[in-house]
Design an enzyme around this catalytic site. Sequence first.
Site, PDB file in Angstrom:
ATOM      1  N   ASN A   1       0.848  -1.179   0.000  1.00  0.00           N
ATOM      2  CA  ASN A   1       0.000   0.000   0.000  1.00  0.00           C
ATOM      3  C   ASN A   1       0.891   1.239   0.000  1.00  0.00           C
ATOM      4  O   ASN A   1       1.760   1.379   0.858  1.00  0.00           O
ATOM      5  CB  ASN A   1      -0.921  -0.046   1.224  1.00  0.00           C
TER       6      ASN A   1
ATOM      7  N   HIS B   1      -3.530   0.642  -3.307  1.00  0.00           N
ATOM      8  CA  HIS B   1      -3.594  -0.416  -2.297  1.00  0.00           C
ATOM      9  C   HIS B   1      -2.513  -1.456  -2.595  1.00  0.00           C
ATOM     10  O   HIS B   1      -1.958  -1.489  -3.701  1.00  0.00           O
ATOM     11  CB  HIS B   1      -4.972  -1.067  -2.300  1.00  0.00           C
TER      12      HIS B   1
ATOM     13  N   GLU C   1      -2.556  -4.688  -3.219  1.00  0.00           N
ATOM     14  CA  GLU C   1      -2.808  -5.576  -4.354  1.00  0.00           C
ATOM     15  C   GLU C   1      -2.652  -4.826  -5.680  1.00  0.00           C
ATOM     16  O   GLU C   1      -2.085  -5.358  -6.638  1.00  0.00           O
ATOM     17  CB  GLU C   1      -4.218  -6.177  -4.257  1.00  0.00           C
TER      18      GLU C   1
ATOM     19  N   SER D   1      -7.470  -9.196   3.975  1.00  0.00           N
ATOM     20  CA  SER D   1      -8.614  -9.481   3.111  1.00  0.00           C
ATOM     21  C   SER D   1      -8.882  -8.284   2.194  1.00  0.00           C
ATOM     22  O   SER D   1      -8.936  -7.150   2.652  1.00  0.00           O
ATOM     23  CB  SER D   1      -9.848  -9.782   3.965  1.00  0.00           C
TER      24      SER D   1
ATOM     25  N   CYS E   1     -10.252  -5.287  -0.110  1.00  0.00           N
ATOM     26  CA  CYS E   1     -11.401  -4.379  -0.157  1.00  0.00           C
ATOM     27  C   CYS E   1     -12.183  -4.643  -1.441  1.00  0.00           C
ATOM     28  O   CYS E   1     -11.769  -5.439  -2.287  1.00  0.00           O
ATOM     29  CB  CYS E   1     -10.921  -2.922  -0.110  1.00  0.00           C
TER      30      CYS E   1
ATOM     31  N   CYS F   1     -10.091  -3.886  -4.731  1.00  0.00           N
ATOM     32  CA  CYS F   1      -9.124  -4.923  -5.065  1.00  0.00           C
ATOM     33  C   CYS F   1      -9.825  -6.233  -5.431  1.00  0.00           C
ATOM     34  O   CYS F   1      -9.378  -6.957  -6.323  1.00  0.00           O
ATOM     35  CB  CYS F   1      -8.146  -5.102  -3.918  1.00  0.00           C
TER      36      CYS F   1
ATOM     37  N   ASP G   1      -8.070   5.003   4.694  1.00  0.00           N
ATOM     38  CA  ASP G   1      -7.747   3.946   3.738  1.00  0.00           C
ATOM     39  C   ASP G   1      -8.967   3.120   3.361  1.00  0.00           C
ATOM     40  O   ASP G   1      -9.136   2.755   2.205  1.00  0.00           O
ATOM     41  CB  ASP G   1      -6.639   3.036   4.283  1.00  0.00           C
TER      42      ASP G   1
END
Length: 154
Positions: free
Chosen positions: A48, A59, A61, A84, A86, A89, A149
Amino acid sequence: MPFVEPDADDAAFMAEALAEAQAGYDEGGVPVGSVLVAGGVLLGRGHNRRVQEGDPIAHGEMDCLRRAGRRPHYRDTVLYTTLSPCMMCTGTILQFGIPRVVVGERRNFEGNCDFLAERGVAVVLLDDPACISLMARFISARPDLWHEDIAEDA
């Protein structure tokens, strides 16, 4: 669709994602790290960078996928992420057809593991203590940045 069991490579690649998360934390950002793997080969890594780059969609990912570069397809890849994903993503995972996602934890943020699994993605939830601890430490120290975030009011 239920979650799937981890395989032999998952702990090692999650350690790489966690190193990315730690790098983000050390830079003053949100500690979410990610790596993309195909056939046991690490294709890209990221973390991130919303704070560091002033980029609202950077982010972990997304940064990882950007750094991995273009691919003709993703059907042979595995995405590792310390937290996990969002919805943004998650949408990217589904859009690219990434078939397997290994998640470090979802205690600190529920995210969208169930949504991914319901759509045929093989989701592995490691419930990794190091991933949980790093994110909990960050949320405790920087609740303002955490809420920014995840786009929630404190």
